[in-house]
Design a protein around this motif. Structure first.
Motif, PDB file in Angstrom:
ATOM      1  N   ALA A 127       0.834  -1.201   0.000  1.00 58.07           N
ATOM      2  CA  ALA A 127       0.000   0.000   0.000  1.00 58.07           C
ATOM      3  C   ALA A 127       0.870   1.254   0.000  1.00 58.07           C
ATOM      4  CB  ALA A 127      -0.929  -0.007   1.210  1.00 58.07           C
ATOM      5  N   ILE A 149      -6.276   5.421  -0.998  1.00 60.19           N
ATOM      6  CA  ILE A 149      -5.189   5.427  -1.976  1.00 60.19           C
ATOM      7  C   ILE A 149      -5.737   5.136  -3.370  1.00 60.19           C
ATOM      8  CG2 ILE A 149      -3.076   4.249  -2.721  1.00 60.19           C
ATOM      9  CD1 ILE A 149      -2.491   3.755   0.286  1.00 60.19           C
ATOM     10  N   LEU A 150      -6.669   4.183  -3.473  1.00 56.38           N
ATOM     11  CA  LEU A 150      -7.270   3.866  -4.767  1.00 56.38           C
ATOM     12  C   LEU A 150      -7.988   5.091  -5.334  1.00 56.38           C
ATOM     13  CD1 LEU A 150      -8.056   1.881  -6.994  1.00 56.38           C
ATOM     14  CD2 LEU A 150      -9.990   1.151  -5.561  1.00 56.38           C
ATOM     15  N   LEU A 202      -1.174  -1.650  -5.359  1.00 57.73           N
ATOM     16  CA  LEU A 202      -2.321  -1.666  -4.463  1.00 57.73           C
ATOM     17  C   LEU A 202      -3.122  -2.956  -4.635  1.00 57.73           C
ATOM     18  CD1 LEU A 202      -3.769   0.007  -2.307  1.00 57.73           C
ATOM     19  CD2 LEU A 202      -5.241   0.901  -4.116  1.00 57.73           C
ATOM     20  N   TYR A 237      -6.635   1.942   2.325  1.00 56.32           N
ATOM     21  CA  TYR A 237      -6.320   1.375   1.024  1.00 56.32           C
ATOM     22  C   TYR A 237      -7.249   1.947  -0.042  1.00 56.32           C
ATOM     23  CZ  TYR A 237      -3.459  -2.384   3.160  1.00 56.32           C
ATOM     24  OH  TYR A 237      -2.518  -3.099   3.836  1.00 56.32           O
ATOM     25  N   ALA A 262       2.251   1.737  -3.396  1.00 61.42           N
ATOM     26  CA  ALA A 262       1.225   2.321  -4.264  1.00 61.42           C
ATOM     27  C   ALA A 262       1.116   3.827  -4.031  1.00 61.42           C
ATOM     28  CB  ALA A 262      -0.120   1.653  -4.003  1.00 61.42           C
ATOM     29  N   TRP A 263       1.146   4.232  -2.783  1.00 65.41           N
ATOM     30  CA  TRP A 263       1.020   5.652  -2.440  1.00 65.41           C
ATOM     31  C   TRP A 263       2.187   6.457  -2.987  1.00 65.41           C
ATOM     32  CZ3 TRP A 263       1.159   8.520   2.835  1.00 65.41           C
ATOM     33  CH2 TRP A 263       0.162   9.506   2.858  1.00 65.41           C
TER      34      TRP A 263
END
Length: 210
Positions: free
Chosen positions: A81, A117-118, A100, A114, A84-85
């Motif tokens: 995660a 972030i998406l 992610l 999460y 991804a960020w």
């Protein structure tokens, strides 16, 4: 102890709990370094380092720290995660989406963070309606998630849903009456200033003050 303290200082900087975020980042970095010297196999140590580097605008170092978190513990979903960020703020949303996806595979009941972030990834990709729908899912889970509400206002405005955006902006100001766009430069460390400007423009369209 150092690990927990490092996490605390990094979060207070990121979440705006302190008027001196750079000082908190410095403390987090120092404590993470101490924790790493005692046990570098703790993924949380590298997680903090990644957060610190991201908010220092050191995107490549942040990505490397996130990858190191995963190397230390390949099953640490939060490490993916974080990756991804960091990739999102580095302007690599496609790679962020893949990272992610791995976090959500490891943690099939993802926390609101999460999904947040998406939503950010979708915003960076320019898919504002999907971004807003994702932030709404976050708010359904946690109505007090101020960061998600702010993003939702911007995404709705960019999607042309002005009335809904203005409603979210009003709710945000009720929860955070001191909110202003001038405070956001630290909180959103985009490598590409144009993405930050899209966020700020959306917030202005929603009626939030400079």
């Amino acid at each position: 102890v150092y690990k927990r303290q490092a996490l605390t200082h990094s979060r207070e900087a990121i979440d705006g709990w302190t008027p001196t975020p750079n000082r908190s980042l410095d403390l987090a970095a120092q404590l993470a370094e101490k924790a790493a010297s005692m046990d570098s196999s703790l993924p949380q140590v590298h997680f903090v380092t990644g957060q610190v580097n991201l908010f220092r605008r050191q995107h490549d170092k942040a990505i490397e720290a996130a990858r190191r978190t995963i190397r230390v513990d390949p099953n640490y979903a939060d490490g993916y995660a974080l990756l991804a960020w960091t990739l999102t703020y580095a302007g690599r949303p496609t790679d962020a989406l893949a990272a992610l996806g791995e976090a959500m595979r490891l943690n099939p009941r993802p926390p609101a963070s999460y999904l947040e972030i998406l939503g950010e990834i979708r915003f960076v990709q320019g898919d504002y309606r999907q971004s807003a729908a994702t932030f709404q899912r976050v708010l359904d889970i946690n109505p007090g998630y101020t960061r998600a509400r702010m993003w939702n206002a911007a995404a709705l405005a960019r999607a042309g849903l002005r009335d809904k955006a203005e409603w979210e902006a009003t709710e945000l100001l009720v929860a955070s009456p001191e909110f202003s766009l001038s405070r956001l430069k630290f909180a959103f460390p985009f490598r590409d200033r144009r993405i930050l400007n899209k966020l700020l423009d959306g917030l202005r369209e929603a009626g939030l003050p400079d």
